[in-house]
Design an enzyme around this catalytic site. Structure first.
Site: not given
Length: 759
Positions: A291, A289, A519
């Site tokens: 970000t 991912d 996250d």
């Protein structure tokens, strides 16, 4: 809502559900002491103590050493894990005595008023008492992917997590009484990471147990029938049965895992499930991912570009950011530039941001309803600012559209301004991605951001195929078609949480071993389904709860170390498995030959103890912990069998042949057995040389030392007496040497033909 008083907290039951990172002390002792093999060895040791010479009971120390080493190593790993688990635990926000405070999860008590925000994981069951557009994902419990809107009075269950909004609930069940604790130990319905290694060793032990019983019975009957002395018969039978048992294999596997946990722990990596170390070695696709993984946490507000004059853009941005009680990084960046919303902009209704919607909004009475979100989601292509937002995205910036809206059910937004945010690339990301490229691990960047912006980030990091980003909204739902597209492309934007999960499943269906890093709460479902879920330490509590590995230092650059550790463990366990199972197979074949032909067993238990210590036990300890750059390969079980079966058969044939040749002469039984011991050591020592390849300097020293110790055993009168060695017949010794050389050549040829010779 004042929450509990201090007196009520002191009297209430606590949330004492066990952590899932490690076993209890009693469980560790039980697992290392009360085993089937330890029981068999203990019975055989007792028989030797009763009917044989005490020197032959040396193998009984294996139980003690195995248990002590296993317990100590696992306790080291447990200490490391428990310390890291405390660091990893996200504090719980509660209200007590009218004040908000953060407490450790285990200090939550029955009746506590627990406050919730996006990304929070529910550790206990309860009843909602306040809700501000609170949306909870219960998919880990129910399998239903859609978030559930919660209102005061609704029940909430542990194991679920907040995806949007905020609120509060009262704890109605804690500890072992909580719903998730009844399903597993804590966070959700997931089991141990799949382990081909663990399954393979379990299979080996099951098969060996089935073989040991009939072969051991045949050998015992044969020795009792052919020997005049009952003690000699029992000694020969015990020698064969003890050698069949791979007593150190499980121990070495446990040590390798435990030491891997400790090593990773020193790097601030929390391994929440031990078999996950193996998964690290097998990964061939890594889904990232963007970000929080490729980019560092947080963003900076860059530009606010008005699309029409006279609009209160600054006031609207400040009010939107201020209306969120738990602001996400986007809202935090806006708040840093516009910290004080106007007094008369009071939100009367809000819609929190979620990864599925990709926008958030609030109604401010006479000032109207405003929404902030992805331009390509909120706006039609012909709208003002749409083309400009696409152009801005090519720079890698995150672009948002600030719009007026008619309402939340059908916003029909009217664009007022574009907002750009700068994302901070991790300085170590490029080097880490280059490592995975060298290791033939394919990287897939899957992000909820605009595909153009994701492509710009990917290109700046040198990710292959970064210029061909795909908009996930155009992807098919059919898993087969999706898998084919995933195999051919690298970068994907506008990916929803459900699609991330579908990506993982589609890649797994095509035979890939998939690791997923993330996250945020939008990564939870994909992390759970991946072969290996890796969460950032700064990630949401829900993300860290379902991941098997947590990078507590929040550094993407730690990933190469994590993968290398997994590969080290797996390659080394395969090495020691080759050693232990070669021993098992030569003992089984030798016992069959002796049992069928009715001969005396070629050596005593003390002989096998000596040879096994020098060619397996001591070397295996060092090999199990050695550094290695070997890549993991599937097929652990068949590959070990292809090595161990021919090597074991040739060793057994060599020992039998040299012993039979010695018995035809005029030498004593002790001298004949000495001949067999020399042959056994030299052939199994050569197996050690092959397993240890490539022979680095320290491995050369290791195998040379074992040869030197065996030679020293013959040179010292005390050790010759203790191990009943009498090399007094030159003819027998030459036979042993000649047979051993021929056997070593055959073993080398066999492992080369079967494709298991290490280079």
């Amino acid at each position: 809502m004042e929450g509990l008083t201090s007196a009520q907290v002191a009297a209430a039951p606590r949330n004492l559900a066990p952590r899932r990172t490690s076993r209890s002390l009693w469980a560790i002792v039980r697992a290392n002491v009360f085993t089937l093999f330890n029981l068999v060895i203990a019975v055989l040791w007792a028989l030797i103590m009763i009917f044989g010479e005490w020197q032959n009971g040396l193998f009984g120390l294996v139980i003690v050493f195995n248990a002590l080493i296993g317990i100590v190593q696992e306790l080291r790993a447990k200490t490391t894990l428990d310390k890291l688990a405390v660091v990893n635990e996200a504090p719980v926000r509660v209200r007590r005595d009218g004040a908000d405070q953060e407490i450790p999860p285990r200090e939550v008590v029955l009746g506590d008023l627990i406050l919730l925000g996006p990304g929070d994981r529910l550790l206990v069951d309860g009843e909602v008492v306040a809700s501000e557009s609170l949306e909870i994902d219960e998919s880990l419990l129910t399998g239903e992917a859609d978030p559930v809107h919660k209102q005061p009075g609704d029940k909430v269950l542990s194991g679920s997590f907040v995806v949007a909004g905020s609120g509060a609930f009262t704890a109605t069940a804690v500890g072992a009484d909580a719903y998730a604790a009844r399903l597993t130990e804590e966070a959700s319905k997931f089991g141990l990471a799949r382990s081909e290694l663990r399954d393979g060793i379990t299979r080996f032990i099951r098969y060996i147990t089935l073989l040991v019983i009939p072969v051991g019975a045949l050998l015992t009957w044969s020795q009792i029938r052919t020997q005049n002395d009952f003690g000699t018969a029992i000694t020969g039978a015990v020698a064969g049965i003890v050698t069949m048992i791979p007593e150190g294999l499980v121990l070495m596997t446990s040590i390798a895992f435990a030491v891997g946990v400790v090593r990773l722990g020193r790097r601030k990596v929390l391994v929440q499930e031990l078999p996950a170390i193996e998964g690290l070695a097998r990964v061939d696709v890594l889904c990232l991912d963007k970000t929080g993984t490729l980019t560092a946490g947080g963003m900076d507000l860059d530009e606010v570009i008005p699309l029409r004059d006279g609009e209160p853009v600054g006031d609207a941005l400040a009010a939107l950011a201020g209306s969120d009680s738990r602001p996400n990084p986007t809202a935090q960046a806006i708040k840093a530039r516009h910290p004080h919303p106007p007094d008369d902009w009071t939100a009367t209704d809000t819609v929190p941001f979620s990864s599925a919607r990709k926008w958030s909004g609030a109604a401010f009475g006479d000032h109207g309803t405003w929404v902030l979100g992805a331009p390509d989601v909120l706006l039609p292509p012909e709208a003002d600012g749409y083309a400009r937002s696409a152009a801005l995205a090519t720079t890698g910036a995150r672009v948002l559209a600030l719009c007026r809206a008619d309402g939340f059910d059908d916003p029909r937004p009217d664009p007022v301004a574009l907002v750009t945010l700068k994302q901070r690339l991790r300085p170590d990301a490029k080097e880490t991605l280059a490592y995975f490229a060298r290791q033939n691990v394919t990287v897939k960047v899957i992000s909820g951001d605009n595909p153009t912006a994701v492509s710009a980030i990917a290109l700046s990091l040198g990710i292959p195929g970064g210029d061909r980003a795909i908009d996930a909204r155009t992807l098919p739902e059919d898993p087969a078609e999706l898998g084919e597209i995933l195999d051919g492309h690298t970068v994907f934007g506008r990916v929803t949480p459900a699609q991330k999960r579908a990506f993982v499943g589609a890649l797994q269906a095509r035979g890939h071993t998939v690791a997923m890093t993330g996250d945020g709460v939008n990564d939870v479902l994909a992390l759970k389904d991946a072969d290996l879920g890796i969460a950032m330490g700064a990630g949401s509590p829900a993300t860290k709860a379902v991941a098997q590995v947590v990078l507590l230092d929040n550094r993407f650059a730690t990933m190469p170390t994590v993968v290398a550790e997994g590969r080290r463990v797996l390659a080394n366990i395969e090495r020691v498995s080759n050693l232990f199972l070669t021993k098992t197979f030569y003992a089984i074949v030798l016992s069959l030959l002796v049992g069928v032909l009715g001969l005396t067993f070629p050596f005593e238990p003390r002989h096998s103890t000596l040879v096994n210590a020098l060619t397996i036990g001591i070397p295996a300890f060092f090999l199990a912990l050695a550094p290695t750059d070997e890549r993991s390969r599937p097929g652990f079980v068949p590959r070990v069998l292809r090595f161990a079966v021919p090597a074991g058969v040739i060793c057994a044939a060599a020992v039998f042949l040299s012993f039979w040749a010695a018995r035809t002469g005029s030498s004593t039984l002790v001298q004949d057995r000495t001949t067999a011991v020399i042959t056994l050591f030299l052939t199994t020592w050569w197996v050690l040389v092959l397993v240890a390849r490539p022979l680095l300097w320290w491995k050369t020293v290791l195998v040379a030392t074992m040869l030197g110790l065996f030679t020293l055993t013959f040179a010292l009168p005390l050790t010759r007496w203790f191990f009943a060695l009498e090399p007094g017949d030159p003819g027998n010794d030459l036979v042993a040497l000649g047979v051993s050389v021929a056997a070593a050549a055959l073993i080398s040829l066999a492992v080369k033909v079967t494709g298991t010779l290490r280079t």
